[in-house]
Write a protein that holds these residues in place. Structure first.
Motif, short mmCIF file in Angstrom:
data_model
loop_
_atom_site.label_atom_id
_atom_site.label_comp_id
_atom_site.label_asym_id
_atom_site.label_seq_id
_atom_site.Cartn_x
_atom_site.Cartn_y
_atom_site.Cartn_z
N ILE A 38 26.66 40.78 26.84
CA ILE A 38 26.07 38.76 26.74
C ILE A 38 27.57 38.60 28.13
N SER A 39 28.59 38.30 28.24
CA SER A 39 30.31 38.25 29.02
C SER A 39 30.17 39.13 29.87
N LYS A 40 29.65 38.38 30.65
CA LYS A 40 29.31 39.25 32.41
C LYS A 40 30.60 39.16 32.91
N ALA A 41 31.25 39.50 34.19
CA ALA A 41 31.52 39.01 35.25
C ALA A 41 30.83 38.92 36.80
N LYS A 42 30.92 38.11 37.21
CA LYS A 42 30.14 38.04 38.99
C LYS A 42 29.41 39.72 39.32
N ASP A 43 30.29 40.24 39.17
CA ASP A 43 30.36 41.85 40.07
C ASP A 43 29.73 43.01 38.21
N ASP B 2 21.08 36.50 33.56
CA ASP B 2 21.95 37.00 33.66
C ASP B 2 22.18 35.50 35.32
N ASP B 3 21.08 35.05 35.29
CA ASP B 3 21.15 33.93 36.52
C ASP B 3 21.23 32.34 36.28
N VAL B 4 21.13 31.83 34.71
CA VAL B 4 21.16 30.90 34.05
C VAL B 4 22.42 30.14 34.47
N TYR B 5 23.22 31.23 34.81
CA TYR B 5 25.16 30.56 35.53
C TYR B 5 25.39 31.60 36.45
N HIS B 6 26.23 30.73 36.84
CA HIS B 6 27.13 31.62 38.47
C HIS B 6 27.95 31.30 37.85
N VAL B 7 28.41 33.34 37.56
CA VAL B 7 29.42 33.60 37.67
C VAL B 7 30.86 33.04 38.96
N LEU B 8 31.98 32.79 38.15
CA LEU B 8 33.23 32.58 39.44
C LEU B 8 33.70 33.63 39.38
N THR B 9 34.18 34.45 38.50
CA THR B 9 35.07 35.47 38.10
C THR B 9 35.15 37.09 37.81
N SER B 10 35.34 38.29 38.56
CA SER B 10 35.48 39.49 38.70
C SER B 10 36.01 40.37 37.66
N SER B 11 35.43 41.13 37.42
CA SER B 11 35.82 42.01 35.88
C SER B 11 37.61 42.49 36.39
N ASP B 12 37.75 42.36 37.38
CA ASP B 12 39.10 42.97 37.58
C ASP B 12 40.00 42.02 38.06
N GLY B 13 39.81 40.33 38.15
CA GLY B 13 41.09 40.22 38.70
C GLY B 13 41.68 39.60 37.83
N ARG B 14 42.53 38.39 38.40
CA ARG B 14 43.71 37.71 37.63
C ARG B 14 43.42 36.76 36.34
#
Length: 279
Positions: A129-134, A167-179
């Motif tokens: 449920i809690s996913k990054a954009k990638d 997974d498209d109801v929100y636009h995710v801004l952060t990646s899984s390996d980002g700061r």
């Protein structure tokens, strides 16, 4: 009236009937959004199967799948829930139980299989449920094979259920390996107990957290036989079953994403409803 006194006046079966009556009257609401549903007509009528699906940010699959299956074959689906949700008390816990959901323990799942009931499980759990954009529409099973082991032990057919749109109801801004992911992992670990989970930044409509309108695409796959061949090693067979389910579910997700990309009604635009893609 106090909640405890109120619940003493009604039984669990009464609460279950209320929930089912609400579900029976929900068809006009569900139909208004015209979900894309494929493979529902091929479900075994006896209800003896394990539905294995993917979780999304919206979480609508946890409600939509049991609703559609019960409407199709007339049998209540028994979702297997994470212990953190299954141990909820009070009104939420009673509604949870009356809806058929149970804590996903091996013993409980085994009893349901021995009774021949339809079961629903999301092996990825809350992590999906809690996913990054990638990571959108990625299966995060982390080698989990419990569902495959139980199905194989009980010769229980598995039906993959893929859902796209959530997974498209929100636009995710952060990646899984980002700061941001690295910064929020300690907090997510304290809140969820999962050291691999981060807290993504996201937005819905504009800068708000209001979900973006998205059509739902759902596909029920063909039943997968889990009966172990005579010469197959038990643990190897469990891995084989898990991988086959994962492979077929990933293929269905890819196919639904392709369907979605060509659908003018994918964002529920009223003027495109007449051109909505159908199975």
């Amino acid at each position: 009236m106090h909640y405890t006194a109120f619940m003493s006046l009604i039984s669990q079966s009464t609460l279950q009937r209320w929930i089912e009556n609400v579900a029976d009257r929900a068809h006009p609401v569900v139909s208004a959004f015209e979900p894309y549903v494929d493979g529902l007509d091929d479900l075994p009528a006896d209800g003896r199967f394990l539905l294995v699906g993917n979780h999304t940010q919206a979480g609508t699959e946890a409600l939509l799948i049991p609703y559609l299956v019960r409407r199709q074959i007339g049998i209540r689906v028994r979702p297997l829930a994470d212990r953190r949700f299954g141990n909820i008390t009070g009104l939420a816990g009673d509604v949870f139980a009356a809806a058929g959901a149970v804590v996903g323990s091996r013993d409980t799942a085994r009893e349901l299989m021995q009774a021949g009931e339809p079961i629903l499980v999301f092996p990825g759990g809350g992590r999906e449920i809690s996913k990054a954009k990638d990571q959108l529409y990625e299966l995060m099973w982390k080698g989990r094979t419990g569902f495959a082991r139980l199905a194989a032990e009980n010769d229980y057919p598995i039906i993959p259920v893929a859902l796209v749109g959530g997974d498209d109801v929100y636009h995710v801004l952060t990646s899984s390996d980002g700061r941001w992911a690295r910064m929020t992992k300690p907090l997510a670990a304290r809140l969820t107990g999962d050291s691999n989970m981060a807290i993504p930044l996201m937005r819905g409509i504009g800068p708000t957290l209001i979900p973006r309108p998205q059509r739902t695409y759902l596909r029920f796959g063909a039943p997968i036989d889990t009966t172990r061949p005579k010469r197959a090693v038990a643990e190897k067979w469990v891995e084989t079953v898990q991988m086959r389910v994962k492979t077929e579910l990933e293929a269905d997700l890819a196919a639904l994403l392709e369907v979605r990309s060509t659908d003018p009604y994918r964002q529920l635009a009223p003027w495109a409803r007449g051109s909505a893609v159908a199975p």
